[in-house]
Scaffold this active site. Structure first.
Site, PDB file in Angstrom:
ATOM      1  N   GLY A 117       0.814  -1.221   0.000  1.00 54.07           N
ATOM      2  CA  GLY A 117       0.000   0.000   0.000  1.00 54.07           C
ATOM      3  C   GLY A 117       0.839   1.259   0.000  1.00 54.07           C
ATOM      4  N   GLY A 123      -0.920   7.875   1.309  1.00 55.35           N
ATOM      5  CA  GLY A 123      -0.922   8.016   2.767  1.00 55.35           C
ATOM      6  C   GLY A 123       0.298   7.510   3.494  1.00 55.35           C
ATOM      7  N   GLY A 133       1.696   4.622   3.720  1.00 53.33           N
ATOM      8  CA  GLY A 133       2.597   3.695   3.021  1.00 53.33           C
ATOM      9  C   GLY A 133       3.702   4.420   2.278  1.00 53.33           C
ATOM     10  N   SER A 171      -5.303  -0.275  14.253  1.00 54.10           N
ATOM     11  CA  SER A 171      -5.987   1.010  14.469  1.00 54.10           C
ATOM     12  C   SER A 171      -6.502   1.075  15.901  1.00 54.10           C
ATOM     13  CB  SER A 171      -7.175   1.113  13.514  1.00 54.10           C
ATOM     14  OG  SER A 171      -8.008   2.185  13.882  1.00 54.10           O
ATOM     15  N   TYR A 217     -14.828  -2.905   9.981  1.00 51.94           N
ATOM     16  CA  TYR A 217     -13.475  -2.310   9.968  1.00 51.94           C
ATOM     17  C   TYR A 217     -12.795  -2.546  11.323  1.00 51.94           C
ATOM     18  CZ  TYR A 217      -9.614   1.020   9.814  1.00 51.94           C
ATOM     19  OH  TYR A 217      -8.355   1.593   9.868  1.00 51.94           O
TER      20      TYR A 217
END
Ligand SMILES: NC(=O)c1ccc[n+]([C@@H]2O[C@H](COP(=O)([O-])OP(=O)(O)OC[C@H]3O[C@@H](n4cnc5c(N)ncnc54)[C@H](OP(=O)(O)O)[C@@H]3O)[C@@H](O)[C@H]2O)c1
Length: 306
Positions: A20, A24, A26, A148, A175
């Site tokens: 990724g 952002g 990554g 997260s 999520y």
């Protein structure tokens, strides 16, 4: 004790795969690892975006040792092909599972898995197993999963058949469960690797709240457009920078830390600031849930390891 980039050891001689990288956190993670001297394998699903990212990184760091790997981590077939392709990179010092999606609409992948669970957990689970021999070959491999603070809202561990359709779908709860999955995976993998005396450890990190395209992509499933800009602006309003958000991942990837360590921001209830070692919720540390979720992940992806 907080950590900053000045404490990052020289990364010369290390090979690190980051997923990724086209957006952002990554992009910043890959950039700082490359700046530190690592050979960085830039893994992304979109070849055009990958080329643009690589060109931008080389513009800033002309001597960077960058490699490409195309992988859609939500697809088990794509992960299998990418892992085969990745054998050419030889020993891997670190594998950073950064790619992720947040609160996407209810959608099933071609493997029959929920899109968020497939992207954020099942694809990375398979990838770790397939790349394990290369991680072990480095003599000191580590797997870093970007979780997260939202893992705390999972309610329960996703200990059911992941191909089974359940009642009402809440994209935010799914999520949260996928990010809880990152922590269950980290603890169980680390314990299993130690039990087998493998020279591999697993750590996790979270960025707090950082300005990226995560919100806009989840809400629009598009990389650009009017609505996308509105969501990006909304996220930017309350968030720290993506550069700051990448620091916990960089700490977990490079600092001298034991397996099972979780790194996250030090201020405002882990929402911003320099990273430090942080705690996760009780459910993420529940060994029975970790063990059961591991078995279920093996069944869902068709791989058994370590
Ligand atoms: N930003 C935050 O505040 C925050 C908070 C907590 C956790 N996180 C976690 O941080 C990680 C990075 O997210 P971000 O905030 O940097 O979001 P982002 O800007 O949306 O970046 C996500 C990256 O993941 C890639 N990606 C998505 N699905 C993929 C797939 N199926 N295969 C391969 N790559 C895929 C995207 O590729 P494309 O460019 O092709 O879309 C992009 O490069 C995620 O795991 C996220 O859950 C972020």
């Amino acid at each position: 004790m907080t950590w900053d980039l000045g404490q990052m050891p020289d990364q010369t001689g290390r090979t690190i795969l980051v997923t990724g990288v086209t957006s952002g956190l990554g992009t910043h993670t890959a950039r700082e690892l490359a700046r530190g001297g690592a050979r960085v394998i830039l893994a992304a699903r979109n070849p055009q975006k990958l080329a643009v990212t690589k060109a931008a990184l080389l513009d800033e760091l002309p001597d960077a040792a960058l490699e490409d790997l195309i992988v859609d981590v939500s697809s088990l077939d794509s992960v299998r092909s990418a892992a085969e392709e990745a054998t050419r990179f030889g020993a891997l010092d670190a594998l950073v599972h950064n790619a992720g999606v947040m609160a996407t609409p209810e959608r099933r992948t071609s493997d029959g898995l929920d899109l968020q669970m497939a992207t954020n957990h099942f694809g990375p689970f398979l990838m770790t197993g397939l790349l394990l021999p290369q991680l072990v070959a480095s003599g000191d491999g580590r797997v870093v999963s970007v979780s997260s603070a939202m893992h705390r809202f999972a309610g329960k561990a996703p200990l059911w058949d992941p191909r089974e359709r359940r009642g009402r779908h809440s994209r935010w709860v799914v999520y949260a469960q996928s990010k809880l999955a990152n922590l269950l995976f980290t603890h169980e993998f680390d314990r299993r690797a130690r039990a087998k005396s493998l020279q591999v450890k697993a750590l996790a990190a979270h960025p707090g709240y950082a300005a990226t395209h995560l919100l806009s992509y989840g809400q629009t499933m598009k990389g650009s457009g009017g609505l996308t800009s509105i969501f990006d602006a909304a996220m930017k309003a309350g968030a720290q920078s993506a550069e700051m958000g990448a620091l916990p991942t960089l700490m977990a990837t490079t600092a001298d830390l034991p397996g099972g360590t979780y790194c996250g921001p030090s201020r405002m209830q882990q929402m911003r600031g320099l990273p430090q070692v942080v705690g996760s919720n009780r459910l993420s540390r529940d060994t029975e849930s970790q063990r059961r979720f591991w078995d279920l992940s093996e069944q869902a992806t068709g791989i058994t390891y370590p």
